[in-house]
Design a protein around this motif. Structure first.
Motif, PDB file in Angstrom:
ATOM      1  N   GLU A   1       0.824  -1.202   0.000  1.00 15.75           N
ATOM      2  CA  GLU A   1       0.000   0.000   0.000  1.00 15.75           C
ATOM      3  C   GLU A   1       0.865   1.263   0.000  1.00 15.75           C
ATOM      4  O   GLU A   1       0.466   2.295  -0.527  1.00 15.75           O
ATOM      5  N   HIS A   2       2.055   1.173   0.602  1.00 11.08           N
ATOM      6  CA  HIS A   2       2.930   2.346   0.666  1.00 11.08           C
ATOM      7  C   HIS A   2       3.269   2.879  -0.721  1.00 11.08           C
ATOM      8  O   HIS A   2       3.589   4.050  -0.897  1.00 11.08           O
TER       9      HIS A   2
ATOM     10  N   PHE B   1       4.880  15.027  -0.399  1.00 15.79           N
ATOM     11  CA  PHE B   1       5.323  14.771   0.969  1.00 15.79           C
ATOM     12  C   PHE B   1       6.809  14.405   0.952  1.00 15.79           C
ATOM     13  O   PHE B   1       7.227  13.509   0.201  1.00 15.79           O
ATOM     14  N   LEU B   2       7.588  15.092   1.776  1.00 17.33           N
ATOM     15  CA  LEU B   2       9.032  14.868   1.851  1.00 17.33           C
ATOM     16  C   LEU B   2       9.398  14.406   3.255  1.00 17.33           C
ATOM     17  O   LEU B   2       8.687  14.675   4.225  1.00 17.33           O
TER      18      LEU B   2
ATOM     19  N   GLN C   1       3.288   7.922  -4.282  1.00 16.43           N
ATOM     20  CA  GLN C   1       3.036   8.565  -5.567  1.00 16.43           C
ATOM     21  C   GLN C   1       2.640  10.012  -5.323  1.00 16.43           C
ATOM     22  O   GLN C   1       1.599  10.298  -4.744  1.00 16.43           O
ATOM     23  N   ALA C   2       3.498  10.940  -5.768  1.00 15.53           N
ATOM     24  CA  ALA C   2       3.306  12.364  -5.471  1.00 15.53           C
ATOM     25  C   ALA C   2       1.970  12.891  -5.978  1.00 15.53           C
ATOM     26  O   ALA C   2       1.373  13.783  -5.363  1.00 15.53           O
TER      27      ALA C   2
ATOM     28  N   ALA D   1       9.348   8.270  -1.794  1.00 13.87           N
ATOM     29  CA  ALA D   1       9.767   7.157  -2.644  1.00 13.87           C
ATOM     30  C   ALA D   1      11.243   6.814  -2.479  1.00 13.87           C
ATOM     31  O   ALA D   1      11.680   5.723  -2.851  1.00 13.87           O
ATOM     32  N   LYS D   2      12.035   7.728  -1.903  1.00 16.13           N
ATOM     33  CA  LYS D   2      13.479   7.494  -1.749  1.00 16.13           C
ATOM     34  C   LYS D   2      13.809   6.762  -0.454  1.00 16.13           C
ATOM     35  O   LYS D   2      14.974   6.462  -0.186  1.00 16.13           O
ATOM     36  N   ILE D   3      12.784   6.473   0.375  1.00 14.67           N
ATOM     37  CA  ILE D   3      13.028   5.794   1.651  1.00 14.67           C
ATOM     38  C   ILE D   3      13.304   4.319   1.381  1.00 14.67           C
ATOM     39  O   ILE D   3      12.558   3.667   0.660  1.00 14.67           O
ATOM     40  N   ALA D   4      14.354   3.768   1.979  1.00 15.99           N
ATOM     41  CA  ALA D   4      14.772   2.398   1.646  1.00 15.99           C
ATOM     42  C   ALA D   4      14.299   1.363   2.654  1.00 15.99           C
ATOM     43  O   ALA D   4      13.917   0.260   2.292  1.00 15.99           O
ATOM     44  N   SER D   5      14.316   1.676   3.942  1.00 14.18           N
ATOM     45  CA  SER D   5      14.051   0.684   4.978  1.00 14.18           C
ATOM     46  C   SER D   5      12.600   0.244   4.994  1.00 14.18           C
ATOM     47  O   SER D   5      11.683   1.077   5.039  1.00 14.18           O
TER      48      SER D   5
END
Length: 581
Positions: free
Chosen positions: A135-136, A429-430, A141-142, A443-447
């Motif tokens: 779902e994330h 959202f940043l 998606q911006a 979208a750049k979050i890896a964990s």
């Protein structure tokens, strides 16, 4: 809330009925037992994509039914149902049903009424919100972030957004008309020639309103004039002449008149027969006048036929009847006038468009200000949610910028502005998860563990503002453990105080917080694999949590740990109850 779910011949489920309670319901069991299949069934029930692969092997169709109770009469579902012509009973119950045939076709019903899949989805999305392991991806998606911010804003932005959308619709329509009249000269000239030809053809026919109806009636009468003459002629001679109908009625009238002189009680009957005689005599003379006036005009019949044929040719081109043809004639006459005065029309439309554009920009700017104020509030709430999930060093930010424009967009105050159906804003959202790291898109979050917690923090806020009655979390706690797992458990439980929550989990901390615990298992019966759902008692819940803690066989130590975990969960629940009271 979802009260009961009934599933037949779906995947490995042969026949299953699952009751649900308020609050937090967890579903646990071994991998492959069918937990996610139940969620898949609910997803299809609210309009998800289906196929023949869902139908149990050897069955003709899968059947899924869900009973929902909506006690809030102001809930959006009542407004939607009224719009769609679906009646909700006084007991506030809604039954969704979806059947999928072995050919892959869907049959959808709401409260017994057949509906399209689109209508089922429109209603279902107001009842259930499903958050799976992926779902994330939607949250990241911006392009979805603007609508989420507006959902959070709620009534603070509703009226302004509605006013903007109405202006945007007018602006779009005027822009389309300007473009239409600004097309190349050759195309417009061809259009003008066509319209003038059509108008000349209609005007040449000199049509009269409802002429086709009157002519059709006249044709029918002319075509049947001989039969009409014979039937009226025979009717007249049946009444008039020696020994015919009128003679016998006159004979009866005279006899009753003589009898009335002997008995006064017959006076009324005498008058009745007398009146009937004179009325019938008058009708007889009218019949005579009618048939004597009938003329046979084969030439007139030919003329009517020719005229109707001419009108039929026009109907094929311009309308179903003469009224439609005349309406079309008036319409194209207006368009011809517009095309002949194209430059003036373009100038008029551009003036209207520019005026609306100015108002649109004012409303768009107002929306931007409202969103910036609401964004600050959202950031504060998200930071609190993240702090509860041991991400207190994480920085969340709502970036509101103006949408990219081009030279084709309207020029306002010296710069081009791109209007969108929801404004001129682009929202994203940043996030920065660690001190010193630059803030960057979700979208750049890896964990995976960070994703789960951020998703839960966002959904904790947005689910309240959407008014969803049932929330489903499908293994959203993947990749977390320890105190973070406990924080997630408490967060999910906290959400369940406002909405019914169903949660598939492998975390014992989440299972311990449940108001109701369902155990999903798989059995072999007569060479068939079936899924079974059991509502666990307190003792069985201890056993299941112990199994989740150990990952293998339960021991006295894991049972004690399970009891302690449940005891701690009950204390936490008591604290929440005291805080809410």
């Amino acid at each position: 809330m979802l009260v009961e779910l009934s599933i037949r011949n779906f995947a490995i489920i042969e026949n299953l009925t699952v009751p649900f309670e308020k609050g937090l319901t967890v579903l646990t069991g071994e991998t492959g037992a069918g937990k996610s299949i139940i969620i898949d069934a609910i997803s299809l029930l609210i309009g998800g994509r289906g196929s023949a692969e869902f139908v149990r092997h050897g069955a003709n169709r899968s059947e899924i039914q869900g009973l929902f109770h909506i006690d809030n009469l102001s809930h959006e579902i009542y407004y939607k149902a009224e719009q769609l012509g679906i009646e909700i009973s006084e007991d506030q119950m809604i039954v969704l049903q979806r059947d999928i045939t072995s050919q892959g076709k869907s049959i959808c019903r709401v409260n017994g009424k057949l509906v399209t899949l689109g209508i089922l989805r429109e209603l279902g999305e107001n009842l259930v919100d499903i958050h799976g392991q992926h779902e994330h991806q939607h949250l990241m998606q911006a392009e979805r972030h603007l609508s989420l911010l507006d959902q959070f804003a709620g009534d603070k932005i509703t009226s302004s957004l509605l006013e903007y959308k109405q202006l945007f619709k007018s602006f779009t329509q005027l822009s389309a008309r300007v473009k239409q009249f600004s097309e190349n000269e050759q195309k417009l000239a061809q259009r003008l020639d066509l319209l003038q030809y059509q108008l000349n053809e209609i005007e040449k026919a000199k049509l009269k309103p409802e002429e086709d109806i009157h002519l059709s009636e006249e044709r029918f009468k002319l075509a049947n004039s001989e039969k009409l003459y014979k039937t009226i002629h025979d009717s007249y001679h049946a009444l008039y002449g020696d020994g015919k109908g009128l003679d016998w009625i006159l004979f009866a009238m005279n006899n009753v008149e003589d009898a009335a002189n002997l008995d006064k009680e017959l006076k009324g009957l005498k008058e009745t027969i007398s009146n009937c005689y004179y009325l019938l005599e008058e009708a007889t003379f009218s019949l005579r006048d009618y048939y004597e006036g009938i003329e046979f005009h084969p030439e007139r019949l030919n003329m009517v036929e020719a005229r109707l044929n001419e009108i039929t040719q026009l109907k094929r081109k311009y309308g179903a009847d003469v009224t439609n043809i005349l309406e079309y004639s008036a319409k194209i006459e207006e368009e011809i006038d517009t095309l002949l005065n194209r430059e003036e029309k373009i100038q008029e439309l551009e003036t209207q468009r520019d005026s609306v554009c100015e108002d649109l920009f004012v409303e768009a700017s107002n929306l931007t200000e409202l969103r910036q104020a609401v964004a600050n509030e959202l950031v504060e709430k998200i930071h609190q949610q993240l702090k509860d999930l041991f991400m207190e060093k994480t920085k969340f930010q709502v970036e509101i910028s103006e949408r990219s424009s081009s030279v084709r967009d309207p020029l306002i105050n010296g710069k081009h502005v791109h209007f969108h159906e929801a404004g001129i804003d682009k929202v994203e959202f940043l996030l920065s998860t660690n001190p010193g790291e630059p803030i960057k898109p979700l979208a750049k979050i890896a964990s995976g563990g960070e994703i789960s917690r951020i998703m839960l923090a966002l959904k904790s806020i947005f689910s309240i503002h959407r008014g969803i009655t049932s929330l489903i979390f499908d293994e959203v706690d993947t990749g977390v453990s320890g105190r973070v797992a406990q924080a997630i458990a408490e967060k999910i439980y906290n959400i369940s105080k406002n909405s019914q929550v169903l949660c598939i989990t492998h975390l014992p901390q989440v299972a311990a917080m449940a108001s109701s615990h369902l155990y999903i298992s798989k059995e072999q019966l007569e060479n068939k694999t079936v899924t079974k759902v059991t509502t666990l008692s307190k003792e069985n819940q201890v056993e299941e949590i112990a199994r989740m803690l150990s990952g293998a066989e339960t021991t006295p130590l894991t049972r004690e740990s399970a009891k302690e975990l449940l005891s701690q969960a009950n204390k936490i629940k008591d604290v929440y109850v005291k805080l809410t009271n």
